[in-house]
Motif scaffolding. Structure first.
Motif, PDB file in Angstrom:
ATOM      1  N   LYS A  15       0.745  -1.389  -0.091  1.00 41.13           N
ATOM      2  CA  LYS A  15       0.147   0.206   0.207  1.00 41.13           C
ATOM      3  C   LYS A  15       0.710   0.460   0.316  1.00 41.13           C
ATOM      4  N   HIS A  22       0.377   8.003  10.958  1.00 40.07           N
ATOM      5  CA  HIS A  22       1.140   8.629  12.140  1.00 40.07           C
ATOM      6  C   HIS A  22      -0.103   8.896  12.898  1.00 40.07           C
ATOM      7  N   VAL A  24      -3.257   8.551  12.520  1.00 43.83           N
ATOM      8  CA  VAL A  24      -4.232   7.606  12.256  1.00 43.83           C
ATOM      9  C   VAL A  24      -4.012   6.629  13.522  1.00 43.83           C
ATOM     10  N   GLY A  92       8.052   0.841   4.505  1.00 41.00           N
ATOM     11  CA  GLY A  92       6.340   2.435   4.489  1.00 41.00           C
ATOM     12  C   GLY A  92       5.642   1.574   2.997  1.00 41.00           C
ATOM     13  N   GLY A  94       3.864  -1.401   3.747  1.00 39.45           N
ATOM     14  CA  GLY A  94       2.817  -2.208   4.179  1.00 39.45           C
ATOM     15  C   GLY A  94       3.578  -3.953   4.439  1.00 39.45           C
ATOM     16  N   PRO A 135      -0.919  -0.810  16.574  1.00 44.37           N
ATOM     17  CA  PRO A 135      -0.793  -0.777  14.957  1.00 44.37           C
ATOM     18  C   PRO A 135      -1.829  -0.016  14.589  1.00 44.37           C
ATOM     19  N   SER A 136      -2.793   0.993  13.489  1.00 42.22           N
ATOM     20  CA  SER A 136      -3.637   1.174  13.542  1.00 42.22           C
ATOM     21  C   SER A 136      -4.531   0.175  12.755  1.00 42.22           C
ATOM     22  N   ASP A 139      -2.469  -0.666   7.297  1.00 49.22           N
ATOM     23  CA  ASP A 139      -1.767  -1.103   6.550  1.00 49.22           C
ATOM     24  C   ASP A 139      -2.577  -2.320   6.158  1.00 49.22           C
ATOM     25  N   THR A 185       8.977   0.711  11.573  1.00 49.59           N
ATOM     26  CA  THR A 185       7.888   1.890  12.184  1.00 49.59           C
ATOM     27  C   THR A 185       7.069   1.950  13.568  1.00 49.59           C
ATOM     28  N   GLY A 269       5.688   5.015   7.898  1.00 51.27           N
ATOM     29  CA  GLY A 269       6.593   5.197   9.051  1.00 51.27           C
ATOM     30  C   GLY A 269       7.158   6.052   9.539  1.00 51.27           C
TER      31      GLY A 269
END
Ligand code: PMV
Length: 314
Positions: A15, A22, A24, A92, A94, A135-136, A139, A185, A269
């Protein structure tokens, strides 16, 4: 009941975060797109113990299988796991989430347990937590569902996302790999979290500005507003710099791209000291950008947004 399969190959996309990385993690929205880079995970029953190719992924695969087995309550004993990927690792895009999504689907399919995208995403999120701590989930969602998503993590258990129907002909964007960051990350996320703890008022203001620009990107993509794409990228990049996740060398490269009339931003990240992973680069005059890259010996790669999510491969 779905039948167990002796062999299964699953692919999942990497992705690009268009805007909102961040923030997020802290409950603000992100706009994210699946890209035309994928990881393939092939699982075959074997006679001996666990076999992993390439070998350097052994611990990673073993950990993933242990977590999956714990969550689905089934132990596939002897497996050969083969991984092939064109998503750069730790930059970055994913890669770890795409792996988590692909192996989750492959194991669910292999064991004959019923599944749907929600189940795959939930399982993969458990894996992602092992690598990233907090993690949010953005990803995982994009690698599972594909396309372009507007994503927000409201609480740990409640994440809201919806597909964005991109009405506009998307501008031609390129990727430029600044190299693997020194920090993971998890490390850059921890850096932003410590900013939030130490300077809450200023940091929340920056977060809110990021949300505003993420929304402006959305309105641009769905054709609601015809903002200037170059300016949106520049604004987003400045805010990421305020959050301290763009290294000095990357900042200076971005400045040169801007001086040539273009714009660039880190995506994901980022990186604090050395390199900052993948960057999104845009110039309204493509030829100028290509000339600039040639002169500076930079490798630009064309990227297309919005590929399909996780899928079984023939
Ligand atoms: O660096 P990546 O590809 O893992 O991107 C992570 C995006 C962050 O917002 C920085 C972290 C997260 O969990 O959302």
């Amino acid at each position: 009941m779905v039948k167990a399969t002796p062999q299964v190959t699953v692919s999942a996309p990497g992705k690009i975060i268009i805007s909102g990385e961040h923030v997020v993690v802290h409950g603000y929205p992100a706009l994210v797109a699946a890209v035309n880079r994928r990881i393939k995970v092939k699982i075959v029953s074997s006679r001996g113990s666990l076999g992993v190719f390439p070998l350097h992924s052994w611990t990673f695969v073993k950990d993933a299988l242990e977590t999956l087995v714990k969550h689905i309550g089934f132990s596939p004993k002897y497996l050969d796991v083969k991984i092939k990927s064109d998503i750069p690792i730790g930059s970055g895009m994913g890669s770890s989430a795409a792996f988590a999504v692909a192996i989750s689907m492959a194991i669910l399919k292999k064991t004959g347990k019923g599944y749907d995208l929600k189940k795959i995403g939930d399982l993969a999120y458990e894996l992602e937590k092992k690598y990233h701590g907090n993690p949010s989930g953005v990803d995982i969602a994009i690698s599972t569902y594909g396309g372009v998503l507007w994503y927000r993590k409201e609480t740990e258990e409640f994440k809201v996302f919806t597909n964005v129907n991109v009405s506009k002909k998307l501008p031609e964007v390129f990727l430029l790999d600044t190299g693997k960051p020194d920090e993971t990350t998890k490390g850059t996320v921890a850096h932003v979290s410590s900013l939030l703890r130490n300077k809450p008022v200023k940091t929340v203001k920056t977060f809110e500005k990021v949300e505003k620009v993420t929304r402006a990107f959305l309105q641009y993509l769905i054709g609601e507003k015809s903002d200037n794409f170059t300016n949106l990228i520049k604004t987003n990049e400045r805010l990421l710099e305020e959050l301290g996740v763009v290294s000095p060398s990357t900042r200076s490269l971005i400045k040169k791209i801007e001086d040539s009339g273009g714009a660039a931003k880190i995506s994901g990240g980022g990186g604090i000291r050395g390199a900052s992973g993948i960057m999104l680069v845009y110039h309204k005059d493509k030829q100028k950008l290509l000339d600039f890259a040639k002169k500076k010996n930079l490798k630009l790669e064309r990227v297309t947004f919005g590929g399909k999510g996780v899928a079984i491969e023939k």
